[in-house]
Design an enzyme around this catalytic site. Structure first.
Site, PDB file in Angstrom:
ATOM      1  N   GLN A  98       1.492  -6.187   5.367  1.00 47.86           N
ATOM      2  CA  GLN A  98       1.894  -5.830   4.035  1.00 47.86           C
ATOM      3  C   GLN A  98       3.232  -6.486   3.761  1.00 47.86           C
ATOM      4  O   GLN A  98       3.608  -7.363   4.536  1.00 47.86           O
ATOM      5  CB  GLN A  98       1.934  -4.314   3.921  1.00 47.86           C
ATOM      6  CG  GLN A  98       0.542  -3.687   4.220  1.00 47.86           C
ATOM      7  CD  GLN A  98       0.452  -2.188   3.946  1.00 47.86           C
ATOM      8  OE1 GLN A  98       1.310  -1.579   3.308  1.00 47.86           O
ATOM      9  NE2 GLN A  98      -0.616  -1.560   4.453  1.00 47.86           N
TER      10      GLN A  98
ATOM     11  N   TYR B 196      -6.658  -8.788  11.401  1.00 46.18           N
ATOM     12  CA  TYR B 196      -5.337  -8.634  12.019  1.00 46.18           C
ATOM     13  C   TYR B 196      -5.407  -9.230  13.421  1.00 46.18           C
ATOM     14  O   TYR B 196      -6.222  -8.795  14.238  1.00 46.18           O
ATOM     15  CB  TYR B 196      -4.943  -7.151  12.069  1.00 46.18           C
ATOM     16  CG  TYR B 196      -4.688  -6.586  10.682  1.00 46.18           C
ATOM     17  CD1 TYR B 196      -3.476  -6.801  10.039  1.00 46.18           C
ATOM     18  CD2 TYR B 196      -5.672  -5.875   9.995  1.00 46.18           C
ATOM     19  CE1 TYR B 196      -3.246  -6.316   8.756  1.00 46.18           C
ATOM     20  CE2 TYR B 196      -5.456  -5.384   8.715  1.00 46.18           C
ATOM     21  CZ  TYR B 196      -4.232  -5.619   8.101  1.00 46.18           C
ATOM     22  OH  TYR B 196      -4.002  -5.145   6.833  1.00 46.18           O
TER      23      TYR B 196
ATOM     24  N   GLU C 235       0.843  -1.205   0.000  1.00 42.33           N
ATOM     25  CA  GLU C 235       0.000   0.000   0.000  1.00 42.33           C
ATOM     26  C   GLU C 235       0.873   1.248   0.000  1.00 42.33           C
ATOM     27  O   GLU C 235       1.986   1.245   0.550  1.00 42.33           O
ATOM     28  CB  GLU C 235      -0.890  -0.010   1.268  1.00 42.33           C
ATOM     29  CG  GLU C 235      -1.730   1.251   1.414  1.00 42.33           C
ATOM     30  CD  GLU C 235      -2.845   1.139   2.455  1.00 42.33           C
ATOM     31  OE1 GLU C 235      -2.842   0.157   3.233  1.00 42.33           O
ATOM     32  OE2 GLU C 235      -3.704   2.033   2.486  1.00 42.33           O
TER      33      GLU C 235
ATOM     34  N   GLU D 174      -6.229  -9.286   3.213  1.00 43.49           N
ATOM     35  CA  GLU D 174      -5.358  -8.651   4.217  1.00 43.49           C
ATOM     36  C   GLU D 174      -5.341  -9.558   5.431  1.00 43.49           C
ATOM     37  O   GLU D 174      -6.384  -9.766   6.070  1.00 43.49           O
ATOM     38  CB  GLU D 174      -5.867  -7.258   4.614  1.00 43.49           C
ATOM     39  CG  GLU D 174      -5.538  -6.194   3.599  1.00 43.49           C
ATOM     40  CD  GLU D 174      -5.937  -4.789   4.038  1.00 43.49           C
ATOM     41  OE1 GLU D 174      -5.852  -4.467   5.243  1.00 43.49           O
ATOM     42  OE2 GLU D 174      -6.341  -4.016   3.148  1.00 43.49           O
TER      43      GLU D 174
ATOM     44  N   ASN E 278     -11.984  -1.103  -1.216  1.00 43.50           N
ATOM     45  CA  ASN E 278     -11.326  -1.618  -0.019  1.00 43.50           C
ATOM     46  C   ASN E 278     -12.139  -1.287   1.221  1.00 43.50           C
ATOM     47  O   ASN E 278     -12.515  -0.125   1.425  1.00 43.50           O
ATOM     48  CB  ASN E 278      -9.936  -0.978   0.131  1.00 43.50           C
ATOM     49  CG  ASN E 278      -9.255  -1.385   1.429  1.00 43.50           C
ATOM     50  OD1 ASN E 278      -8.815  -2.519   1.573  1.00 43.50           O
ATOM     51  ND2 ASN E 278      -9.179  -0.462   2.393  1.00 43.50           N
ATOM     52  N   GLU E 279     -12.431  -2.278   2.027  1.00 46.43           N
ATOM     53  CA  GLU E 279     -13.080  -2.088   3.346  1.00 46.43           C
ATOM     54  C   GLU E 279     -14.171  -1.026   3.318  1.00 46.43           C
ATOM     55  O   GLU E 279     -14.192  -0.118   4.163  1.00 46.43           O
ATOM     56  CB  GLU E 279     -12.026  -1.753   4.416  1.00 46.43           C
ATOM     57  CG  GLU E 279     -11.062  -2.886   4.659  1.00 46.43           C
ATOM     58  CD  GLU E 279     -10.161  -2.700   5.872  1.00 46.43           C
ATOM     59  OE1 GLU E 279     -10.124  -1.600   6.456  1.00 46.43           O
ATOM     60  OE2 GLU E 279      -9.472  -3.678   6.234  1.00 46.43           O
TER      61      GLU E 279
HETATM   62  O1  AHR Z   1      -2.932  -2.619   6.102  1.00 50.99           O
HETATM   63  C1  AHR Z   1      -3.237  -1.441   6.805  1.00 50.99           C
HETATM   64  C2  AHR Z   1      -4.701  -1.038   6.683  1.00 50.99           C
HETATM   65  O2  AHR Z   1      -5.495  -1.996   7.346  1.00 50.99           O
HETATM   66  C3  AHR Z   1      -5.278  -1.021   5.293  1.00 50.99           C
HETATM   67  O3  AHR Z   1      -5.042   0.178   4.645  1.00 50.99           O
HETATM   68  C4  AHR Z   1      -6.735  -1.211   5.529  1.00 50.99           C
HETATM   69  O4  AHR Z   1      -7.376  -1.836   4.440  1.00 50.99           O
HETATM   70  C5  AHR Z   1      -6.795  -2.019   6.806  1.00 50.99           C
HETATM   71  O5  AHR Z   1      -7.688  -1.482   7.702  1.00 50.99           O
END
Ligand code: AHR
Length: 498
Positions: free
Chosen positions: A349, A247, A30, A295, A175-176
């Protein structure tokens, strides 16, 4: 070292879950912090090539053998004007990036990204802006990248030095978009309608592209999984994949629970699999849509997300330790165990920003999570196998009673190579393994292991080899005697199976 009762693993190469999609070993880059600028692209570094790309970063990414890289965001995508990042560099203007409160110089854009992908032999996966961007902008980018010369946007590409189309196959529609933090956030209904219209126009330009619909940005979102159902009901027959993001975190310093993260990850996949089936039935569709976990990673220690209107500020440069590597290995195991429905997964990432690689202008560090990713990318191929694991169990606060071992296996019927991936999630007990090879015999086994006594041990520029995967002698697999898995360890085994 205290030892629990033995675990038994029964392996039958006929019990195939599904072929493993190579795209499960993909990444995400990103325009955020120092991922692109100061990571992939750093013309002022002594390690840069003539195009400004970091040679050492390219070498490490080549070693990881990422099959695809998603780009250019992330939250950045939802405010990005792709036309800012093409054409002669001296004419490109800097812009304010509202997602990360940073300055985007636009010196790296779509064409540079494609060149970078070609250099490391990976498939580009481009996102189109569904925040401030229109469906027309999305279609124009597909024309720019994939159409033959002769019309406006294709000819812009030719004028920029690329007469052959970039032939980008994978495209993410935003995205999201479920997240209130997203630039131009949309309700599921609004997003579903817009994504459908974007998908139609994009496909009219190139019917061979494969499309990824935005799903919920995490299983913790209050709108999950309803958001997914609504968006899918609009778009099911027009997309190929539905995205999921997550995450993992150990915020309460509860390592036993953290090391059982795979249980929650599997639940997330199973729920979305149910949503996909429901929508397929409801829309009377005859085709399958698969999941794209585009992600995934561990992120909770570094929350520095505001760039102070600087170029390439240091944002979320998370430092990874042994327990993080063990969670990453389990995550990759989940991808293999659910290879029937998961076809794409992008480590988020790839450089500096929550990444397996950290750089300074003249140095590169491989973090702990680099090693499980490397071993899976190298060894997992062919079919994912449904292995039966009988392992001792222990109690965790978050997930209750869980097995001490987390296991996945693959077998390639062409090369006859087999691979086993084993995490011992216990902090104190070694587990001895007994294999039951049901219709094959292992030969020429090789193994690599990550282990340690301190779950918080991490690599640093001063001490880069504290948490790495080391080769392990494994006569025992072939002779049939036990193999001992130490506590807090990840072991990858490769062998011929005949
Ligand atoms: O990877 C960091 C961020 O996490 C990304 O920009 C977003 O899509 C997610 O919330």
């Amino acid at each position: 070292m205290p030892q629990s009762e033995a675990a038994h693993i029964h392996i039958d190469v006929n019990r195939v879950i599904s072929p493993v999609s190579p795209l499960l070993f993909s990444g995400f880059a990103e325009h955020m912090g120092r991922c692109i600028y100061g990571g992939i692209y750093e013309p002022d570094s002594p390690r840069a090539d003539e195009k400004g790309l970091r040679r050492d970063v390219l070498a490490a990414l080549r070693e990881l053998n990422l099959r695809s890289i998603r780009y250019p965001g992330g939250n950045f995508l939802s405010g990005y004007h792709w036309e800012d990042g093409i054409g002669p560099r001296e004419r490109r203007q800097a812009r304010r990036d509202l997602a990360w409160q940073s300055v985007e110089s636009n010196q790296f854009g779509t064409d540079e990204f494609i060149d970078f992908c070609r250099q490391i032999n990976t498939e580009p996966m481009l996102g189109v802006n569904m925040g401030t961007g229109s469906i027309q902008d999305a279609a124009n980018l597909v024309e720019y990248c994939n159409s033959p010369p002769g019309t406006k946007y294709a000819d812009m590409r030719v004028a920029n030095g690329y007469s052959d189309p970039h032939a980008v196959r994978y495209w993410c529609i935003g995205n999201e978009m479920d997240g209130p933090w997203q630039i131009g956030h949309l309700e599921a209904e609004e997003y579903g309608r817009k994504a459908l219209e974007a998908a139609k126009m994009m496909r009219w330009h190139d019917p061979d592209i494969e499309l990824v619909l935005c799903g919920s940005s995490s299983s913790a979102m209050p709108t999950y999984p309803e958001w997914d159902r609504v968006a899918l009901e609009h778009c099911y027959d027009h997309v190929d994949y539905h995205s999921m993001h997550y995450y993992a975190a150990n915020r309460d310093d509860d390592t036993d629970s953290y090391l059982a993260t795979a249980v929650g990850l599997e639940d997330y996949v199973a729920t979305l699999e149910g949503v996909l089936r429901y929508v397929r039935a409801k829309t009377r569709s005859k085709r399958d849509v698969f999941l794209s976990w585009d992600e995934w990673n561990i992120w909770y220690k570094n929350q520095q997300m505001q760039g102070g209107w600087r170029e390439a500020p240091r944002l979320i440069e998370e430092v990874y330790n042994l327990e993080d590597a063990l969670v990453a290995a389990q995550w990759l195991n989940v991808f293999l165990r659910r290879a029937d429905v998961l076809k794409i997964a992008c480590l988020a990432q790839i450089v500096n920003v929550i990444a397996p690689i950290l750089t300074e202008t003249d140095a590169l560090l491989k973090q702990s999570i680099y090693y499980p990713f490397l071993l899976f990318c190298r060894l997992a191929s062919g079919n994912s196998l449904d292995v039966l694991v009988e392992a001792p169990r222990h109690e965790t606060q978050q997930y209750g009673d869980v097995p001490l071992l987390d296991v996945a296996a693959t077998h390639d019927p062409d090369s006859r190579l087999g691979a086993l991936f084993l995490v011992n999630r216990s902090q104190s007990e070694a587990v001895s393994l007994n294999f039951n090879w049901q219709n094959v015999r292992p030969r020429n086994a090789r193994a690599w292991q990550m282990r340690g006594t301190d779950p918080k041990a991490a690599n640093s520029f001063e001490e880069p080899n504290r948490v790495v995967a080391r080769p392990l002698p494994v006569q025992s697999v072939e002779t049939g005697s036990d193999l001992l898995l130490p506590p807090l360890s990840f072991t990858a085994l490769e062998m011929m199976l005949r």
